[in-house]
Write an enzyme that holds these catalytic residues in place. Structure first.
Site, mmCIF file in Angstrom:
data_model
loop_
_atom_site.group_PDB
_atom_site.id
_atom_site.type_symbol
_atom_site.label_atom_id
_atom_site.label_comp_id
_atom_site.label_asym_id
_atom_site.label_seq_id
_atom_site.Cartn_x
_atom_site.Cartn_y
_atom_site.Cartn_z
ATOM 1 N N ASP A 34 0.797 -1.229 0.000
ATOM 2 C CA ASP A 34 0.000 0.000 0.000
ATOM 3 C C ASP A 34 0.826 1.273 0.000
ATOM 4 O OD1 ASP A 34 -2.450 -1.178 -0.172
ATOM 5 O OD2 ASP A 34 -2.712 -1.343 2.003
ATOM 6 N N GLY A 113 5.251 -5.982 -1.960
ATOM 7 C CA GLY A 113 5.679 -5.375 -0.708
ATOM 8 C C GLY A 113 5.583 -6.313 0.475
ATOM 9 N N ASN A 165 5.939 8.958 -0.811
ATOM 10 C CA ASN A 165 4.635 9.033 -1.474
ATOM 11 C C ASN A 165 3.548 9.520 -0.509
ATOM 12 O OD1 ASN A 165 2.774 8.740 -3.524
ATOM 13 N ND2 ASN A 165 2.519 6.529 -3.228
ATOM 14 N N LYS A 166 2.415 9.871 -1.081
ATOM 15 C CA LYS A 166 1.230 10.314 -0.321
ATOM 16 C C LYS A 166 1.504 11.610 0.426
ATOM 17 C CE LYS A 166 -0.140 5.506 -0.071
ATOM 18 N NZ LYS A 166 -0.990 4.476 0.481
ATOM 19 N N MET A 167 2.288 12.489 -0.189
ATOM 20 C CA MET A 167 2.590 13.779 0.435
ATOM 21 C C MET A 167 1.305 14.584 0.651
ATOM 22 S SD MET A 167 5.818 14.042 1.144
ATOM 23 C CE MET A 167 5.949 15.803 1.488
ATOM 24 N N GLY A 466 49.901 -29.977 20.368
ATOM 25 C CA GLY A 466 49.924 -30.568 21.703
ATOM 26 C C GLY A 466 49.956 -29.467 22.743
ATOM 27 N N GLY A 471 56.583 -30.826 24.391
ATOM 28 C CA GLY A 471 57.830 -31.177 23.726
ATOM 29 C C GLY A 471 57.804 -30.949 22.226
ATOM 30 N N LYS A 472 56.860 -30.216 21.738
ATOM 31 C CA LYS A 472 56.716 -29.993 20.291
ATOM 32 C C LYS A 472 57.964 -29.332 19.700
ATOM 33 C CE LYS A 472 53.142 -27.269 20.877
ATOM 34 N NZ LYS A 472 53.058 -27.310 22.339
ATOM 35 N N SER A 540 47.952 -24.975 18.747
ATOM 36 C CA SER A 540 46.756 -25.114 17.889
ATOM 37 C C SER A 540 45.703 -26.019 18.534
ATOM 38 C CB SER A 540 47.131 -25.612 16.492
ATOM 39 O OG SER A 540 48.060 -26.682 16.519
#
Lengths: 631, 320
Positions: A34, A113, A165-167, A466, A471-472, A540
């Site tokens: 509308d 709409g 619209n509809k001013m 780990g 120990g990585k 990680s």
């Protein structure tokens, strides 16, 4: 008012529709129910003198019988052509209408709409250069205005005419118009809609549609028609690299083998080098057949047939390209507008169509959903009909594409339910989540295999994961040394060391940790490309991030080594004194203490240093590399 | 080269400003889009067919199909639903074109309707159209098991046409459900079908009547001479000029065919196609006349005016 009154355009100015180069502007009208969309479109058709006498007679007669405007012409009846639409006085589906003025041709998609038909609004917007967004001056910017504007921005419509619209129903109040305008401009700014023209109108009476309204002398801007005629919406796809999605392979006889399609972007000329994606094979263009006959050159938008200098394999769904490579991936992130009444389900398989390519696709995760009222991202597991979200998709095979913001036709897709065959969603590709395996967009003369041969090794990544203190780094360091002793080429990326340099800006939040892993994986991948053996020693802690790292690197080049030393043992060793500080509450979110460590489910190698010495651990890894022909 | 007439290539191949090509003209853009749609149909369906009604839109469609698959032939046959009430000139033109282009032409007539003696005079246009056109089309599509039927309908023809998709889904019973159409975004078409279902495909969706004439002029496409003005025997009936094409037309009391200079804007069955008084005997004259015209082409089509929303209803029942 009757249609016999003098129309707004004098007869001598009536558009001449003879064959010429007047550009076509495609626009969409949207707004809530509308708000007067259909009336506005009907008025544009009427004022442009597109309507012929028998159509006007019919409109006059229907306005009296089924119209909603008393004795006046009901312009909405011109576009609401379905019986159900007339019964309910609403628009259900998109109508495409054509009209022209002296300066331009127009294709307008008049869209519904109702929120329940948002998908139809998106349909109309997908091919539009511009949108006319209507608001009711009494209501101003409402939810549906926001929803539609958001969809416009997602679909890449950068130009908007805000028709207030509809001013007449607010006494032509200029202050109210200014307030609505200000509110909308804020919204448009948030959405990245760069060009907005606000125009106060009375659609059924034609105020500021074609002629400036005497009832709103305070408005001095262009009328809707004047603006539509003059706005520059050009975004020249012929300037982009050449892309031709192959639609059809034409083989009428043994002598002719042509590849047909509509050029998505760029230009191409006889003799130019093209690559066939995703295989990456290169050849030259031998002939170009356009609808008018043989040509030397063709450009974006044209439907052509190319023949190639070499007999190489090309089929429907492949893309012929020149210049910088397109994106090729089987993992991508995209904005989705969900259409289907059945909600989106992560993990379910859909058919994805992009250009001339089709492939099975699974939505792996829904990253977020947009709350339309606030336009904020919210967490959600599903999308219902007419909702908008951002999702990750995993495809059955690699797709050749571009980001939607760069190229609409190479960056858009639809999802189709393989059972019901309904179109369930429209997608706009944002980015590639990773390079697909075995895909090379750029064929380099010296590639990974050449480098690897020189070094007498197969490049790979040894990914040590780990707990802190497991120990990585110690094991990785020893492996690195042993490889050097054999004359192999390796590099060690240690988590702590990376944090002194490339990852200096990252903290220890989950997001920063993920980024830490991502960058390490990217660097490792570069080393692999250079033919090296990359060793990554990084806690990680999360499975999903390690999985992303694995996906970033080709399948047989990622060796996950779980250094599975028990927490108690790590805490006892505590080489950096971190566990002590964590237990004292000085290091919140410490992995293993108050943050989880997700152990790998199927690592290539598992090492427990409470049972195995560093030397023995190193030997086991070197043994694995020999056994699998890496060294 | 093409085996269809191709006049000088306009604008497209010109270069301006060095490497940039001039934007394709309006008709070339429409042409490129239509060819894309035709190729998509050929690629995506098991057994497509092109509906050929012998009118100007069909002539344009056939011309585009020849271009889309050049140097091969279109990979689908033509289907003409012959009501047996077409203008004789149309039938002659149809057979000549199919022969010249070397295309398979299937002609189907509803023999049940024929044996029941259904004709446009005694049974009324609505019933006649349903039996001899809609039912006949359904019979032909079912018999040959075509899964896609390409037609020349345009969105500017009629309001419910303006709502129709380029790829328009039909149920196994050939029904169109206007409230449940597949969304059609960008140039991506959902072509999935269940067994028995079919698709109607409209490559000329975005063309207007004037575009069609402009293109016929530009490309020098052969059309049935009835579109050009000529002296023909007509009677005035219900406000329309009906050409007496053969002896089957029953003349009412006081009706006597008069030779007048007329032409047709739309062609169908001769008793249902109103002629317009005209002296436009060449294509440029037709285009000029069209631009000055204040009535739409479908004014001459009796069957559009059977009842409100009659086109939508006919389409829902399987009419093209």
């Amino acid at each position: 008012m009757s249609y016999h009154e003098a129309p707004a355009i004098a007869a001598s100015d009536a558009p001449r529709l003879d064959q010429d180069d007047r550009p076509t502007l495609r626009f969409v009208t949207c707004g809530s129910v509308d708000d007067g969309k259909s009336t506005l479109v009907g008025r544009l058709l009427y004022d442009s003198k597109t309507l012929l006498d028998d159509q006007l007679d019919e409109l006059a007669s229907e306005s009296r019988t089924v119209g909603t405007t008393g004795d006046d012409l009901d312009f909405a009846l011109l576009v609401d052509g379905l019986q159900a639409e007339r019964e309910q006085g609403i628009t259900i589906d998109v109508a495409y209408r054509f009209f022209a003025t002296k300066l331009r041709r127009f294709i307008v998609a008049d869209t519904p709409g109702h929120a329940q038909y948002t998908r139809n609004m998106a349909t109309g917007a997908s091919n539009a250069d511009l949108a006319v967004v209507l608001v009711d001056a009494r209501k101003g910017v409402i939810t549906q205005t926001r929803r539609h504007s958001h969809i416009l921005s997602l679909l890449g419509v950068r130009h908007v005419v805000l028709a207030v619209n509809k001013m007449d129903l607010i006494g032509f109040d200029g202050d109210r118009f200014a307030a609505i305008t200000a509110e909308y401009l804020t919204l448009a700014g948030q959405l990245g809609i760069s060009q907005v023209q606000c125009i106060p109108v009375v659609a059924p009476h034609g105020d500021n549609i074609v002629a400036a309204s005497a009832r709103m002398p305070w408005y001095t801007g262009p009328t809707v028609t004047a603006y539509l005629e003059s706005v520059d919406v050009s975004g020249d796809v012929s300037q982009r690299p050449f892309r031709l999605p192959v639609q059809w392979v034409n083989r009428p006889n043994a002598e002719f083998r042509g590849f047909c399609g509509r050029i998505a972007s760029g230009t191409i000329a006889i003799g130019e080098t093209v690559a066939v994606q995703p295989s990456g094979r290169q050849t030259r263009v031998a002939r170009i057949l356009a609808p008018g006959g043989e040509r030397d050159r063709a450009a974006a938008g044209e439907s052509v047939t190319l023949t190639l200098a070499d007999e190489i394999d090309v089929s429907r769904g492949d893309v012929l390209t020149a210049g910088p490579g397109p994106l090729v991936s089987d993992q991508l992130a995209a904005h989705l507008v969900w259409f289907d009444d059945e909600a989106m389900v992560a993990g379910r398989r859909y058919l994805l169509k992009c250009g001339a390519a089709s492939t099975g696709a699974v939505i792996t995760t829904l990253a977020h959903r947009i709350a339309i009222d606030t336009m904020l991202r919210e967490g959600a597991a599903t999308l219902d009909a007419n909702q908008i979200g951002y999702a990750h998709l995993s495809l059955d095979r690699p797709l050749v594409f571009e980001a939607y913001r760069d190229d609409r036709s190479m960056g858009s897709f639809i999802l189709v339910d393989p059972i019901s065959h309904r179109t369930t969603a429209a997608g706009m590709i944002d980015l590639s989540l990773r390079r697909a395996t075995n895909i090379h967009w750029q064929r380099l003369a010296v590639d990974k295999s050449v480098r690897a041969r020189l070094k007498q090794q197969r490049p790979c990544v040894l990914w040590f994961t780990g707990l802190s203190g497991a120990g990585k780094s110690t094991i990785a360091d020893l492996v690195d040394r042993r490889l050097a002793e054999f004359g192999r080429h390796s590099a060690l990326l240690d988590g702590d060391n990376l944090r002194h340099g490339i990852n200096r800006d990252l903290g220890f939040s989950n997001a920063d940790r993920a980024e830490n892993v991502r960058r390490a994986a990217e660097i490792a991948a570069l080393f692999v490309d250079a033919g090296m053996i990359a060793l990554v020693a990084l806690i990680s802690p999360f499975r999903s991030e390690r999985e992303l790292a694995r996906q970033r690197i080709e399948a047989d080049e990622f060796i996950e080594i779980h250094v599975a030393t028990p927490l108690a043992e790590c805490e006892r060793r505590d080489p950096k004194g971190l566990y002590r500080r964590a237990r004292a509450g000085e290091l919140p979110a410490f992995t293993g203490i108050d943050d989880p460590y997700e152990a790998p489910q199927a690592p290539e190698i598992t090492i427990d240093t409470s049972e195995l010495s560093t030397d023995a651990a190193c030997e086991r890894i070197i043994g694995y590399l020999r056994e699998h022909n890496y060294v | 080269m093409l085996d269809i007439p191709t006049p000088a290539e306009p604008a497209l191949s010109e270069r301006t400003g060095g490497e940039r090509l001039r934007a394709a003209s309006h008709l070339r853009r429409l042409e490129a889009e239509s060819i894309h749609i035709l190729r998509e149909t050929a690629a995506e369906f098991r057994k497509p067919v092109m509906l050929y009604s012998i009118g100007k839109d069909s002539s344009v469609l056939l011309h585009l199909a020849m271009k889309a698959f050049h140097p091969g032939k279109p990979p689908f046959p033509l289907l003409h639903v012959d009501t047996t009430w077409k203008f004789r000139e149309m039938i002659a033109f149809r057979d000549r074109r199919a022969r010249e282009l070397g295309i398979d032409l299937i002609v189907h007539t509803n023999n049940d309707g024929l044996s029941q003696g259904i004709d446009p005079f005694s049974h009324g246009s609505a019933r006649y159209t349903d039996v001899m056109k809609t039912q006949a089309l359904r019979q032909a599509l079912d018999f040959h098991r075509f899964d896609a039927a390409i037609g020349g309908a345009r969105r500017d023809e009629e309001r419910s046409r303006a709502k129709e998709r380029v790829f328009s889904h039909r149920s196994a019973a050939h029904r169109w459900d206007p409230k449940n159409q597949r969304p059609e975004l960008w140039s991506l078409y959902n072509t999935m079908l269940a067994p028995g279902e079919s698709m109607r495909v409209f490559p000329l969706s975005n063309w207007t009547e004037l575009d069609v004439w402009d293109y016929i002029l530009l490309e020098n496409i052969p059309i049935v001479p009835l579109y050009l003005a000529g002296s023909r025997p007509v009677v005035e009936r219900d406000g329309a000029l009906i050409m007496v094409d053969d002896e089957r037309m029953p003349l009412l009391a006081g009706e006597e065919p008069r030779w007048r200079s007329v032409r047709f804007r739309t062609l169908g069955c001769y008793p249902l196609s109103g002629a317009t008084v005209s002296t436009a005997a060449t294509l440029p004259e037709i285009v000029r006349e069209m631009m000055a015209s204040r009535t739409s082409e479908r004014q001459g089509r009796m069957i559009d005016r059977d009842s409100p929303a009659s086109m939508e209803r006919k389409k829902a029942e399987g009419y093209f």
